[in-house]
Each structure stands twice: as C-alpha cells, then as structure tokens.
Design a protein around this motif. Structure first.
Motif, PDB file in Angstrom:
ATOM      1  N   ARG A  81     -21.664  13.518 -34.011  1.00 50.15           N
ATOM      2  CA  ARG A  81     -21.547  13.592 -32.716  1.00 50.15           C
ATOM      3  C   ARG A  81     -21.655  12.494 -31.964  1.00 50.15           C
ATOM      4  N   SER A  82     -20.727  12.316 -30.814  1.00 51.16           N
ATOM      5  CA  SER A  82     -20.830  11.148 -29.994  1.00 51.16           C
ATOM      6  C   SER A  82     -21.606  11.387 -28.790  1.00 51.16           C
ATOM      7  N   GLY A  83     -21.903  10.615 -27.793  1.00 50.07           N
ATOM      8  CA  GLY A  83     -22.565  10.731 -26.767  1.00 50.07           C
ATOM      9  C   GLY A  83     -23.384   9.557 -26.513  1.00 50.07           C
ATOM     10  N   ASN A  84     -23.973   9.380 -25.271  1.00 52.93           N
ATOM     11  CA  ASN A  84     -24.773   8.378 -24.876  1.00 52.93           C
ATOM     12  C   ASN A  84     -26.046   8.962 -23.997  1.00 52.93           C
ATOM     13  N   PRO A  85     -27.200   9.398 -25.027  1.00 52.43           N
ATOM     14  CA  PRO A  85     -28.218   9.917 -24.227  1.00 52.43           C
ATOM     15  C   PRO A  85     -28.999   9.148 -23.187  1.00 52.43           C
ATOM     16  N   GLY A 142     -24.034  12.481 -22.112  1.00 50.81           N
ATOM     17  CA  GLY A 142     -24.377  12.964 -23.373  1.00 50.81           C
ATOM     18  C   GLY A 142     -23.852  14.009 -24.272  1.00 50.81           C
ATOM     19  N   ARG A 143     -22.962  14.761 -23.597  1.00 49.23           N
ATOM     20  CA  ARG A 143     -22.256  15.645 -24.673  1.00 49.23           C
ATOM     21  C   ARG A 143     -23.179  16.499 -25.262  1.00 49.23           C
ATOM     22  N   SER A 144     -23.327  17.013 -26.685  1.00 49.88           N
ATOM     23  CA  SER A 144     -24.302  17.974 -27.182  1.00 49.88           C
ATOM     24  C   SER A 144     -25.340  17.432 -27.563  1.00 49.88           C
ATOM     25  N   ARG A 145     -25.838  16.063 -27.517  1.00 48.52           N
ATOM     26  CA  ARG A 145     -27.290  15.631 -27.612  1.00 48.52           C
ATOM     27  C   ARG A 145     -28.262  16.446 -26.887  1.00 48.52           C
ATOM     28  N   ALA A 169     -30.530  14.560 -24.496  1.00 52.85           N
ATOM     29  CA  ALA A 169     -29.852  14.136 -23.163  1.00 52.85           C
ATOM     30  C   ALA A 169     -29.991  15.391 -22.294  1.00 52.85           C
ATOM     31  N   ARG A 212     -17.394  18.313 -27.268  1.00 50.21           N
ATOM     32  CA  ARG A 212     -17.727  17.869 -28.928  1.00 50.21           C
ATOM     33  C   ARG A 212     -16.769  17.489 -29.636  1.00 50.21           C
TER      34      ARG A 212
END
Length: 204
Positions: A55-59, A116-119, A122, A204
């Motif tokens: 999974r990508s994303g930046n919390p 944050g996407r699916s984090r 976040a 996601r």
C-alpha cells in the motif's frame, strides 16, 4: 577405404587429452558455469503474498496537510461567528457549530484520503485534527468576540483572570449544552473517518 593408424607425437608420454564437447554458438543461452559453480537460476519478479501489492500513501504528509486545511476552515468559522454574533440566536449558533464540525471533518477527511490513502494511522490523525479544529474554531471566535465587545482591556483581563473561559463557553457548562459539544466532536470525527476511508479505498 580407411586410413591407416599413425602414431602421434607425444612428448614426455603425457596422457591423451579427452575430447572436449563442442561449444554452444555465441548469442544463445547463458554461458556454461565454471567448474565448481552451480548454474544461475532465472529470477522472477517479487510479488506480495495472496496477490496483494504494497500500500502506498504518506501518513506524515496527510497529517500536516489535514492540519493546514483544518486551520483554514476553523479560522473561517471563527470569522463567521465573530461577524454575526450580535444577530445569532442560540439555536442558530448551535446549528452553525455542528455544520462547521461536519465541514471541518469532511475537508480533513478528503485530504487525508487523497494523501494517506488507506493507511489507518493517517485516518486516525485526520480524526484528531478534525476534532481539534472543531474546538479551536469556536474558542477562537469567542476570543475575537470578547476583544471586540470589551476592547483590549477585556481581552487582557480574560487572559489574566479566566484564560479557560473560551473552552468553558465551548463546553457549555453554563447553559447545559454539553451534549451539543459532544455532538460536534462526533460529527467531525465521523466525517473525517468516513471520507478518508472512502477516498483512500478508491485510490488504493
């Protein structure tokens, strides 16, 4: 007609060299391994178990962008109640507070879901930021109203004698409206979590 056998010159009586297998043509296949080494196995691209991709994303970025959006929305709400407090009824003021909580939570949730996407971390940070924005949007408005109605000296006296008066006004202990404050917090949290989950799941 077969050729007669002829002895070949062998200096020093060395043992005859066994015949070597023919070399493969150049440009086809991997070169043969050296003596004592195993042939190289072909590599395969790594794939996460059960077909899941990382999974990508930046919390961290989601937290700070959500905080910035929450500050902007809360500041706008503070200016609205400051500019209209003389004409607001109690019911209208309470309705605006809940509407602001929903807007703050929705704005923060949208940003958190995009960045944050699916984090889950976040999403949790977005909920906390939205609830803080709901609180400070109201309390900063109370500070502005106090400074406008009583001047600088009233603001100075409040900060000296009752620095927690804006928080007490938000909680509503004087007029028994604690349930309204809790409703605003729940509205902000639900809006932030719901939008962050939906948008993060779709990206996601």
């Amino acid at each position: 007609m077969s050729q007669p056998w002829q002895p070949q010159y062998n200096p020093g009586n060395q043992p005859p060299v066994p015949p070597q297998p023919p070399a493969p043509p150049q440009g086809f296949g991997a070169p043969p391994p050296a003596p004592g080494q195993f042939p190289m196995q072909p590599g395969y691209p790594y794939q996460a178990p059960n077909g899941q991709q990382p999974r990508s994303g930046n919390p961290v970025g989601a937290f700070f962008l959500g905080l910035l959006v929450s500050i902007v929305v809360a500041a706008l709400y503070s200016l609205v109640i400051y500019g209209t407090y003389e004409d607001l009824t109690r019911t209208t003021a309470m309705t605006l507070d809940v509407v602001h909580a929903l807007l703050n939570g929705a704005a923060v949730g949208a940003v958190v879901g995009l960045v944050g996407r699916s984090r889950v971390g976040a999403h949790i940070s977005g909920v906390i930021v939205a609830m803080l924005g709901t609180f400070f949007g109201y309390t900063n408005g109370i500070v502005l109203i106090t400074a406008d109605s009583g001047g600088f000296f009233a603001f100075k006296a409040m900060m000296r004698d009752a620095p927690f008066f804006p928080a007490e006004a938000w909680w509503g202990s004087a007029n028994n409206s604690e349930w309204h404050s809790l409703l605003g917090l729940l509205a902000a949290a639900a809006a932030a979590w719901g939008l962050a989950f939906l948008i993060g799941r779709s990206r996601r």
